[in-house]
Scaffold this active site. Sequence first.
Site, mmCIF file in Angstrom:
data_model
loop_
_atom_site.group_PDB
_atom_site.id
_atom_site.type_symbol
_atom_site.label_atom_id
_atom_site.label_comp_id
_atom_site.label_asym_id
_atom_site.label_seq_id
_atom_site.Cartn_x
_atom_site.Cartn_y
_atom_site.Cartn_z
ATOM 1 N N HIS A 1 -3.433 33.883 9.005
ATOM 2 C CA HIS A 1 -2.178 33.614 8.287
ATOM 3 C C HIS A 1 -2.029 32.117 8.047
ATOM 4 O O HIS A 1 -2.740 31.313 8.647
ATOM 5 C CB HIS A 1 -0.985 34.108 9.102
ATOM 6 N N ASP B 1 1.167 29.139 8.105
ATOM 7 C CA ASP B 1 2.515 28.977 8.636
ATOM 8 C C ASP B 1 3.458 28.598 7.495
ATOM 9 O O ASP B 1 3.142 27.718 6.699
ATOM 10 C CB ASP B 1 2.539 27.869 9.708
ATOM 11 N N HIS C 1 -5.359 30.218 9.516
ATOM 12 C CA HIS C 1 -5.909 30.168 10.866
ATOM 13 C C HIS C 1 -5.662 31.499 11.571
ATOM 14 O O HIS C 1 -4.868 32.323 11.110
ATOM 15 C CB HIS C 1 -5.317 28.992 11.656
ATOM 16 N N ARG D 1 -5.591 32.636 27.321
ATOM 17 C CA ARG D 1 -5.270 31.480 26.491
ATOM 18 C C ARG D 1 -3.756 31.364 26.435
ATOM 19 O O ARG D 1 -3.049 32.351 26.199
ATOM 20 C CB ARG D 1 -5.841 31.645 25.091
#
Length: 346
Positions: free
Chosen positions: A207, A209, A278, A288
Amino acid sequence: VLSKQTTEQYAYIRHCNKTSAFSSTGIIPVVDLSKPEAKTLIVKACEEFGFFKVINHGVPMEAISKLESEAINFFSLPNNQKEKAGPPNPFGYGNKKIGENGDVGWVEYLLLKNNQDYNSMRLSVFGQTTDKFRNVLNDYICAVRKMGCEILELMAEGLNIEEKNVFSKLLMDKESDSLFRLNHYPPCPEMALDNKNGENLVGFGEHTDPQIISLLRSNNTSGLQICLKDRSWVSVPPDYNSFFINVGDSLQLSNVQYLGLVGDPQVMTNGRFRSVRHRVLANGFDSRLSMIYFGGPPLSEKIAPLPCLMKENEESLYKEFTWFEYKKSAYASRLADNRLGHFEIF
Ligand code: GA4
């Protein structure tokens, strides 16, 4: 270290194809904010990648580690406790479901707004520690926003815009529609068992941002990938001590006059700033944890090419709209959609 049991709550796994071809390269630009060439490097990185890494960022390590340990505490809570802080509409705890339109990922998260009443949003799962959490979050956000403004001012300088705070004032506005996100990607035991024929589990699907700029940092677990102009994906090696900066859709829009012909996304890549695509892939062994500040304009702010950047007789490629309108349309879309397309004139 996050407890293993946090991974067991997930029932479904989504694989994506062909991740074996992705390489980890050293091509990601690094900007040292303390160096005079920072402004030139920032503009170059925004044109080429819409993405760069920042060192000497000035955000105190203490602010980072304090928030990180609050986040670890939260995500280590039993599932039923965390759910009490959900659903994330628009703020709160979310698990696996991303947005309202059917996207899912191997991720759990907290979506937060600065200066929010965390008690009323049932973040009281923090119990006695709600106040502490609020303070730690405020300290972090203030420091990160300051860094963001510094970067946006260097960007304006690099673009030879006279009004240095043309972008940063949007983040500083008390009506600024900024938000904050803590993402926890638990290790995926299935991926650790075998290599799944090079298949990978999607932590957070690809996607862009919607905001102006996103300021991200993570622990030392890999997973983040960015999409290059040639549409290949590269892994971003994690770096605990640095920040990673994403150009958002709104910043791409303020520079549309630099884009090439309308309608062809490839041609758009000849343009000035890129809103970077990204995604995050899940990891077989390690958790993570990432924290992202999304710097957005006030809802009533017009998103349009900056007049000072327009050449004579040049027309905007996009319909004029406010951040409110853009955001509304973005939130009605699927994660991977090309959201800017809806606003093209031709
Ligand atoms: C991407 C950037 C931010 O994480 C976010 C995301 C939002 C959400 O998680 O609810 C969106 C996504 C993001 C863009 C398209 C819509 C909305 C999920 C989704 C499918 C909080 C944001 O502002 O936009």
